[in-house]
Write an enzyme that holds these catalytic residues in place. Structure first.
Site, PDB file in Angstrom:
ATOM      1  CB  SER A 171       6.774  -6.468   0.423  1.00  0.00           C
ATOM      2  OG  SER A 171       5.478  -6.806   0.881  1.00  0.00           O
ATOM      3  CE  LYS A 172      10.066   0.407   4.338  1.00  0.00           C
ATOM      4  NZ  LYS A 172      10.783   1.430   3.656  1.00  0.00           N
ATOM      5  NE  ARG A 173       2.916  -3.186  -1.644  1.00  0.00           N
ATOM      6  CZ  ARG A 173       2.850  -4.341  -2.294  1.00  0.00           C
ATOM      7  NH1 ARG A 173       1.795  -5.108  -2.165  1.00  0.00           N
ATOM      8  NH2 ARG A 173       3.826  -4.728  -3.077  1.00  0.00           N
TER       9      ARG A 173
END
Ligand code: GLU
Length: 481
Positions: A255-257
């Protein structure tokens, strides 16, 4: 003849998972002397981003992936953009209804919401309930005809069998069996007459003569629907291969996070495309050797689908850094110098390609990426104007001034090459009863102003005698020696 396709939706950037899918398709096609197609899946008009398809192509080209047939290049099975093929999808939606494999549904948004709520309250998973909703089956043929004639809003839904199993083979995961009751009566044509992914995807794969569908595991739940659609139309199914998920280091879905997911981010950060491709190629595929560095050609020669893993693959940026440094060490210095020269100039450095190449040769063991060169090597182009305070504090004592001055005099008459420079320094340290490490640190401080850098004597050799002695002199004065 093997024909595969990469079928991205133009959402604005290329996900690293997308790069891996594109790459595996490309490698598989090249390995088998086949054709690799780029198809733009832009049926979801709400997600469209201006210029995204062009940007995708630029990024894929940067990675070294070229397509044999594409919107740009054309080919016998075009157009290669789904929004230019809408008539075909409508035709086959009608054909599926004709064959009894799909039906018209006239439910309003409110009716669908009410159904969703009913299911939620009953604690069952969402699935279109053919028997209670307003569709061809519950309304009957006459009413359906009437509604069609008055052009009432409608969708076309797939008629999924209510019982039995749907079977297909996956080249990575083996035989797969899904109970039909778990598969939804998927919308194929929306009320705005636009196709959904499922319909457009199978129509195109059929008419583009795709032999192998190689895509991410997130599409696995769609495959039973696709299998039914091929069968209903009497079309031969392609072979399927679903690639394992990419995971964060904590094993959750990438994920981008937790880090960058866009290929463009890695490009901007200065990773070599060869390194990123090499790294991505090994996410979920095991060449069964202990080698890890592969050129594109070597990947083509080695890649095969049966060796793709089922288990998710961890996207480990540290490994990418390591791989990038391997490429940094192996590339010709003149090529590296040419690539980084504009950035050097932008940082205010004027130098020659030869000198820059030598500087890169000196420091490349100590960095991961070429774009670290300008900041890492300023002292190779300018004398230091300041000295790292903590380093100075730790290693400089006023009583070093006299011995350092004597050492500098000794070095001034030494052949300016790192081996004699080192030998003379060692000998001098012994004579003066001061540890050689003290001299090394002080020389580094005075000549580079920094605590870290390449080998000190190699650095001195490249900077040249005059420059080094001048810097020592300046520093002695600055330190009050
Ligand atoms: N358009 C889909 C995507 O964005 C394609 C999936 C497939 O390859 O079937 O990934």
């Amino acid at each position: 003849m093997v024909r595969v396709r990469f079928a991205p939706s133009p959402t604005g950037y290329l996900h690293v998972g997308g790069l891996r899918t594109a790459l595996y398709n490309y490698l598989f096609a090249k390995r088998h002397g086949g054709v690799c197609i780029l198809r733009i899946e832009d049926t979801d008009r709400t997600r469209l981003v201006e210029g995204a398809a062009e940007a995708l192509l630029t990024t894929l080209r940067w990675a070294g992936i070229e397509f044999d047939e594409s919107p740009e290049k054309g080919g016998d099975c075009g157009p290669y953009v789904q929004s230019e093929r809408f008539d075909l999808y409508r035709q086959y939606a009608a054909e599926l209804v004709e064959r009894g494999a799909a039906y018209y549904a006239f439910d309003t948004a409110e009716e669908l919401d009410a159904m969703r709520k009913r299911m939620q309250d009953a604690g069952v998973a969402w699935r279109y309930d053919r028997t209670t909703m307003r569709n061809q089956y519950t309304l009957g043929e006459a009413e359906t005809k009437r509604l069609l004639a008055e052009d009432a809003p409608k969708t076309v839904r797939m008629k999924v069998p209510l019982s039995g199993e749907i079977r297909f083979d996956d080249l990575v995961r083996g035989p797969i069996e899904v109970p039909a009751r778990d598969v939804d009566d998927q919308i194929l044509l929306k009320s705005d007459n636009f196709p959904t992914y499922h319909l457009a995807n199978i129509v195109d794969d059929h008419f583009m003569n795709i032999t192998h569908v190689i895509r991410g595991e997130e599409w696995l739940p769609s495959t039973p629907k696709h299998a039914l659609l091929y069968d209903a139309l009497g079309w031969e199914r392609p072979q399927f291969a679903h690639l394992p998920l990419l995971l964060n280091p904590d094993k959750t879905k990438l994920s981008k996070r937790q880090g960058d997911v866009a290929v463009e981010d890695y490009r901007e950060k200065g990773y070599f495309h060869e390194a990123l491709v090499n790294f991505v190629a090994l996410l979920g595929w095991n060449p069964s050797s202990d080698r890890e560095i592969f050129s594109m050609q070597e990947l083509i020669d080695t890649f095969d689908l049966p060796k793709v893993n089922k288990a998710g693959a961890v996207f480990d940026v540290q490994k990418l850094d390591w791989m990038n440094s391997e490429y940094l060490r192996a590339k010709p210095l003149d090529e590296l110098a040419r690539d980084i020269m504009p950035a050097m100039q932008a940082s205010g450095v004027t130098t020659t390609p030869d000198y820059l190449a030598s500087v890169i040769g000196l420091v490349r063991e100590r960095i991961h990426k070429l774009n670290e060169v300008p900041a890492f090597t300023t002292y190779m182009f300018h004398a230091p104007t300041e000295y790292e305070a903590e380093f100075k504090e730790k290693h400089w004592l006023p009583e070093h001034a006299a011995p350092v001055r004597s050492l500098a005099e000794r070095l001034a008459t030494t052949e300016w090459h790192h081996t004699p420079l080192q030998e003379v320094t060692k000998a001098f340290a012994k004579e003066s009863g001061i540890k050689v490490g003290v001299f090394m640190n002080v020389l580094r401080l005075m000549i580079t102003g920094r605590s870290v850098g390449a080998g000190m004597f190699e650095t001195m050799e490249l900077l040249g005698k005059e420059e080094c002695l001048k810097r020592v002199e300046t520093a002695l004065k600055a330190f009050g020696g």
